[in-house]
Scaffold this active site. Sequence first.
Site, PDB file in Angstrom:
ATOM      1  N   LYS A 153       0.968  -1.334  -0.109  1.00  0.00           N
ATOM      2  CA  LYS A 153       0.099  -0.016   0.012  1.00  0.00           C
ATOM      3  C   LYS A 153       0.974   1.172  -0.026  1.00  0.00           C
ATOM      4  O   LYS A 153       1.344   1.619   1.041  1.00  0.00           O
ATOM      5  CB  LYS A 153      -0.823   0.005   1.277  1.00  0.00           C
ATOM      6  N   GLU A 165       9.337   1.144  10.822  1.00  0.00           N
ATOM      7  CA  GLU A 165      10.397   2.256  10.971  1.00  0.00           C
ATOM      8  C   GLU A 165       9.300   3.624  11.076  1.00  0.00           C
ATOM      9  O   GLU A 165       8.678   3.874  10.322  1.00  0.00           O
ATOM     10  CB  GLU A 165      11.226   2.357   9.772  1.00  0.00           C
ATOM     11  N   CYS A 221      13.527  10.794   7.391  1.00  0.00           N
ATOM     12  CA  CYS A 221      13.199  10.486   8.834  1.00  0.00           C
ATOM     13  C   CYS A 221      14.458  10.725   9.707  1.00  0.00           C
ATOM     14  O   CYS A 221      14.589  10.750  10.749  1.00  0.00           O
ATOM     15  CB  CYS A 221      12.722   9.113   8.908  1.00  0.00           C
ATOM     16  N   GLU A 253       8.330  16.259  15.829  1.00  0.00           N
ATOM     17  CA  GLU A 253       8.807  15.940  14.388  1.00  0.00           C
ATOM     18  C   GLU A 253       8.109  16.870  13.663  1.00  0.00           C
ATOM     19  O   GLU A 253       6.915  16.994  13.641  1.00  0.00           O
ATOM     20  CB  GLU A 253       8.712  14.530  14.054  1.00  0.00           C
TER      21      GLU A 253
HETATM   22  P1  NAD Z   1       2.106   8.318   7.510  1.00  0.00           P
HETATM   23  O1  NAD Z   1       2.149   7.401   8.769  1.00  0.00           O
HETATM   24  O2  NAD Z   1       1.124   9.448   7.668  1.00  0.00           O
HETATM   25  O3  NAD Z   1       1.525   7.249   6.365  1.00  0.00           O
HETATM   26  C1  NAD Z   1       2.285   6.190   5.917  1.00  0.00           C
HETATM   27  C2  NAD Z   1       1.439   5.291   5.229  1.00  0.00           C
HETATM   28  O4  NAD Z   1       0.696   4.674   6.222  1.00  0.00           O
HETATM   29  C3  NAD Z   1       0.762   5.852   4.110  1.00  0.00           C
HETATM   30  O5  NAD Z   1       0.626   4.930   2.945  1.00  0.00           O
HETATM   31  C4  NAD Z   1      -0.789   5.855   4.699  1.00  0.00           C
HETATM   32  O6  NAD Z   1      -2.003   5.795   3.855  1.00  0.00           O
HETATM   33  C5  NAD Z   1      -0.780   4.603   5.573  1.00  0.00           C
HETATM   34  N1  NAD Z   1      -1.695   4.772   6.564  1.00  0.00           N
HETATM   35  C6  NAD Z   1      -2.203   5.778   7.437  1.00  0.00           C
HETATM   36  N2  NAD Z   1      -2.950   5.559   8.518  1.00  0.00           N
HETATM   37  C7  NAD Z   1      -3.049   4.362   8.256  1.00  0.00           C
HETATM   38  C8  NAD Z   1      -4.098   3.309   9.013  1.00  0.00           C
HETATM   39  N3  NAD Z   1      -4.666   3.651  10.149  1.00  0.00           N
HETATM   40  N4  NAD Z   1      -3.832   1.855   8.706  1.00  0.00           N
HETATM   41  C9  NAD Z   1      -3.287   1.587   7.631  1.00  0.00           C
HETATM   42  N5  NAD Z   1      -2.365   2.434   6.977  1.00  0.00           N
HETATM   43  C10 NAD Z   1      -2.425   3.710   7.347  1.00  0.00           C
HETATM   44  O7  NAD Z   1       3.554   8.893   7.012  1.00  0.00           O
HETATM   45  P2  NAD Z   1       3.787   9.781   6.206  1.00  0.00           P
HETATM   46  O8  NAD Z   1       3.310  11.309   6.258  1.00  0.00           O
HETATM   47  O9  NAD Z   1       3.498   9.000   4.743  1.00  0.00           O
HETATM   48  O10 NAD Z   1       5.584   9.683   6.056  1.00  0.00           O
HETATM   49  C11 NAD Z   1       5.957  10.904   6.846  1.00  0.00           C
HETATM   50  C12 NAD Z   1       6.740  10.116   8.234  1.00  0.00           C
HETATM   51  O11 NAD Z   1       7.270   8.675   8.138  1.00  0.00           O
HETATM   52  C13 NAD Z   1       7.360  10.994   9.253  1.00  0.00           C
HETATM   53  O12 NAD Z   1       6.936  10.636  10.591  1.00  0.00           O
HETATM   54  C14 NAD Z   1       8.759  10.026   9.108  1.00  0.00           C
HETATM   55  O13 NAD Z   1       9.677  10.269  10.429  1.00  0.00           O
HETATM   56  C15 NAD Z   1       8.322   8.572   8.893  1.00  0.00           C
HETATM   57  N6  NAD Z   1       9.375   7.920   8.121  1.00  0.00           N
HETATM   58  C16 NAD Z   1      10.194   6.963   9.111  1.00  0.00           C
HETATM   59  C17 NAD Z   1      11.293   6.357   8.319  1.00  0.00           C
HETATM   60  C18 NAD Z   1      12.213   5.511   8.905  1.00  0.00           C
HETATM   61  O14 NAD Z   1      12.911   4.662   8.493  1.00  0.00           O
HETATM   62  N7  NAD Z   1      12.139   5.465  10.304  1.00  0.00           N
HETATM   63  C19 NAD Z   1      11.422   6.377   7.035  1.00  0.00           C
HETATM   64  C20 NAD Z   1      10.584   7.366   6.139  1.00  0.00           C
HETATM   65  C21 NAD Z   1       9.499   8.315   6.920  1.00  0.00           C
HETATM   66  O1  6OD Z   2      18.602   3.889   3.629  1.00  0.00           O
HETATM   67  C1  6OD Z   2      17.533   3.166   4.103  1.00  0.00           C
HETATM   68  O2  6OD Z   2      17.387   1.883   4.048  1.00  0.00           O
HETATM   69  C2  6OD Z   2      16.147   3.788   4.862  1.00  0.00           C
HETATM   70  N1  6OD Z   2      15.321   2.896   5.115  1.00  0.00           N
HETATM   71  C3  6OD Z   2      16.164   5.070   4.809  1.00  0.00           C
HETATM   72  C4  6OD Z   2      15.252   5.872   5.536  1.00  0.00           C
HETATM   73  C5  6OD Z   2      14.970   6.991   5.579  1.00  0.00           C
HETATM   74  C6  6OD Z   2      14.151   7.919   5.792  1.00  0.00           C
HETATM   75  O3  6OD Z   2      13.369   8.813   5.446  1.00  0.00           O
END
Ligand code: NAD
Ligand code: 6OD
Length: 484
Positions: free
Chosen positions: A176, A252, A286, A388
């Site tokens: 998804k 993550e 992130c 954040e």
């Molecule tokens: P988000 O949590 O809003 O959405 C992520 C995904 O989850 C989307 O596909 C969304 O449609 C889906 N989703 C939302 N609610 C849901 C539910 N109730 N059930 C199932 N699916 C659901 O995140 P975003 O805005 O797309 O991305 C930004 C966030 O992601 C930031 O907080 C960032 O730090 C985090 N992030 C973390 C990492 C990591 O590796 N730790 C990497 C990239 C992004």
């Molecule tokens: O480099 C990666 O494997 C990884 N998961 C990066 C995540 C970046 C977050 O925005």
Amino acid sequence: MKQIKNFIDGQFVASKTWFDKRSPVDNTLIAQVAEAGQTDVDTAVKAARAALNGPWGQMAIADRVDLLYGVADEINRRFDDFLEAECADTGKPMSLARHVDIPRGAANFKIFADVVKNVPTEFFETATPDGRGALNYAMRRPVGVVGVICPWNLPLLLMTWKVGPALACGNAVVVKPSEETPQTATLLGEVMNAVGMPKGVYNVVHGFGPDSAGEHLTTHPGVNAITFTGETRTGTAIMRAAAEGARPVSFEMGGKNAAIVFADCDFDAAIEGTLRSCFINCGQVCLGTERVYVERPIFDRFVAALKSGAEAMKLGRPNDPSTGIGPLISKEHQNKVLSYYQKAVAEGATVITGGGVPKMDGELDQGCWIQPTIWTGLGDDATVCREEIFGPCCHIAPFDSEEDVIRRANDNVYGLATAIWTTNLARAHRVAGRIEVGLAWVNSWFLRDLRTPFGGAKQSGIGREGGVHSLEFYTELKNVCIKL
Ligand code: NAD
Ligand code: 6OD
């Protein structure tokens, strides 16, 4: 109008409901996306199950590995299509996606094919009372159908970071993608068909989270495990869904990452690294830095140098080679980031640079632009120092001792990453060991070796992926005991 369909059981499937995908660059409508309903998600999960029960489930590892190498090669062959699609969805500079997003999309398949091909399991000879003994060995088996929920900031990179190991381990997936970035996951469906991936191994369902494809997928009883990247709040909701049936999760999630800059650092390297960690991808990484702690003797010089670096970054279209920063992903996210910019000022920040929405030329003015922003003067408990933001911004604060900065860096609910800048090796080891994070970079940032464990501590994640660590989530380790 371009239509982006679901990819289920090897077919591109339309839907009764469609939603708009707009360009973050100028807000033009670039595609309509088929929203998967409950029935579509159910069909996708059943197709994945059927694939596991079919030739995919019986395939020799060597053949699976060949297929995954084929996927990587086909992504590289269609490099420009992926580049175009990723930059259209996100607005990010092509110069960035060309070096990071798309090559990693391909590499994520090769690395895990190599891991699966080469990693041994354990073996023990066991003594028994009758003296004849027993042999114990372990074997890995796929966990089954894996639900993969992805964010929008590095769409192909983060999706393949999960799909690569999941398929290498012999699972079937239902992906998804974020509603903001539907294109590259869909394009990967074409790649799967081109290389002869069995139908149903890779499925894509589009839509939103609650009451849409995301929730339909995470609550589906046919999904054996859920891997997710996104906000911690979303992870919490998904964990509730996964509790039904006690299904494993790999998460993550968010971060509020601190950079720690000691006075003995290589100053130019620290500036270059911090500029990247704060502003690359318009701050939507992130691992990015939103809190910068600088040792007092170099504080003023550091603030001045980071300011001039930030002001030299040109905002522009993805295909303009001089573009350093693209827009934020959406109007909604622009409003969120802007509200933090306003809160910083309301709580007494000194705005060193930026602080608002820039005036852009022509139709770009309709896009989701934001100024790279630096603040000083706030206490550690200010909102923009605790929450954040996920935008191109940071607060810079001075510190006076190693002990003090470790305590302050750790004083947050998140624990994803840090970047430590120092030429003192003993200090680097000491501080890296004491910061409560999953990833500590010393004199670098986002330097990746895909064999290493990746993930967050505290509210930044659950579990580790990368190299052999991914096998812990994507396989069941089974012990076989043979009495001789
Ligand atoms: P988000 O949590 O809003 O959405 C992520 C995904 O989850 C989307 O596909 C969304 O449609 C889906 N989703 C939302 N609610 C849901 C539910 N109730 N059930 C199932 N699916 C659901 O995140 P975003 O805005 O797309 O991305 C930004 C966030 O992601 C930031 O907080 C960032 O730090 C985090 N992030 C973390 C990492 C990591 O590796 N730790 C990497 C990239 C992004
Ligand atoms: O480099 C990666 O494997 C990884 N998961 C990066 C995540 C970046 C977050 O925005």
